[in-house]
Design an enzyme around this catalytic site. Sequence first.
Site, PDB file in Angstrom:
ATOM      1  N   PHE A   6       0.846  -1.189   0.000  1.00 40.51           N
ATOM      2  CA  PHE A   6       0.000   0.000   0.000  1.00 40.51           C
ATOM      3  C   PHE A   6       0.882   1.240   0.000  1.00 40.51           C
ATOM      4  CE2 PHE A   6      -2.561   3.305   2.175  1.00 40.51           C
ATOM      5  CZ  PHE A   6      -3.638   3.339   1.300  1.00 40.51           C
ATOM      6  N   GLY A   7       0.687   2.094  -1.006  1.00 34.76           N
ATOM      7  CA  GLY A   7       1.447   3.329  -1.122  1.00 34.76           C
ATOM      8  C   GLY A   7       0.554   4.543  -0.933  1.00 34.76           C
ATOM      9  N   TYR A   8       1.035   5.514  -0.193  1.00 30.77           N
ATOM     10  CA  TYR A   8       0.244   6.719   0.105  1.00 30.77           C
ATOM     11  C   TYR A   8       1.062   8.000  -0.039  1.00 30.77           C
ATOM     12  CZ  TYR A   8       2.743   5.946   4.434  1.00 30.77           C
ATOM     13  OH  TYR A   8       3.743   5.724   5.347  1.00 30.77           O
ATOM     14  N   GLY A   9       2.383   7.875  -0.216  1.00 31.04           N
ATOM     15  CA  GLY A   9       3.280   9.021  -0.347  1.00 31.04           C
ATOM     16  C   GLY A   9       4.162   8.822  -1.565  1.00 31.04           C
ATOM     17  N   SER A  10       5.456   8.715  -1.357  1.00 30.11           N
ATOM     18  CA  SER A  10       6.384   8.604  -2.487  1.00 30.11           C
ATOM     19  C   SER A  10       6.225   7.301  -3.269  1.00 30.11           C
ATOM     20  CB  SER A  10       7.835   8.765  -2.020  1.00 30.11           C
ATOM     21  OG  SER A  10       8.191   7.740  -1.120  1.00 30.11           O
ATOM     22  N   GLU A  85      12.386   2.170   3.597  1.00 33.49           N
ATOM     23  CA  GLU A  85      11.413   2.705   4.545  1.00 33.49           C
ATOM     24  C   GLU A  85      11.832   2.602   6.009  1.00 33.49           C
ATOM     25  OE1 GLU A  85       8.883   4.403   3.384  1.00 33.49           O
ATOM     26  OE2 GLU A  85       9.175   3.813   1.308  1.00 33.49           O
TER      27      GLU A  85
END
Length: 176
Positions: A6-10, A85
């Site tokens: 799940f990606g929400y930024g970069s 991360e």
Amino acid sequence: MTMWVFGYGSLLWNPGFEFEEKRIASLPGWHRSFCMRSIHHRGTVKQPGLVLALDAMAEAQCQGLALSVAPHRQAETLEYLRERELVSSAYLEKTLDITLSDGRRVEAVTYVIDPHHVQYCHLDLEEQAQIIATAVGGRGPNTDYLHNTASHLIELGIQDEELDWLSARVRELTSS
């Protein structure tokens, strides 16, 4: 078995790994927020920047991207993501339930903020804008991170009023 991230930024604009499928997805109970001081990628120890993290919030729902990873790529993808991360241990790696735009419910590897970590912060939007406007780290200006994320959310049709406000405010601060 397919692994989802799940990606929400970069990860929206720079995933850095091969994926098979990309879907808009929702993650309940979490809020996208500039609540992590960046001392490596978008700031320094002397002048920290801010990066996005998922902050737990009961009524919240974060929309982002779910990226599927083929079984033969999962080990290398996890190794890459952990190196990227978990550089300062401010993020925690969790497997959380998300809902894909087509209605499927899957588990996804997700990086969330550790609210007990020294890099965790809770600042009002103006303070965030002031920091983002001037911070620079190993991966470049904090402004690039903000504007890339905000523009990719718009391209994906994902509304984030706070990021839109921050992007506009930081443009004001840096246009002089």
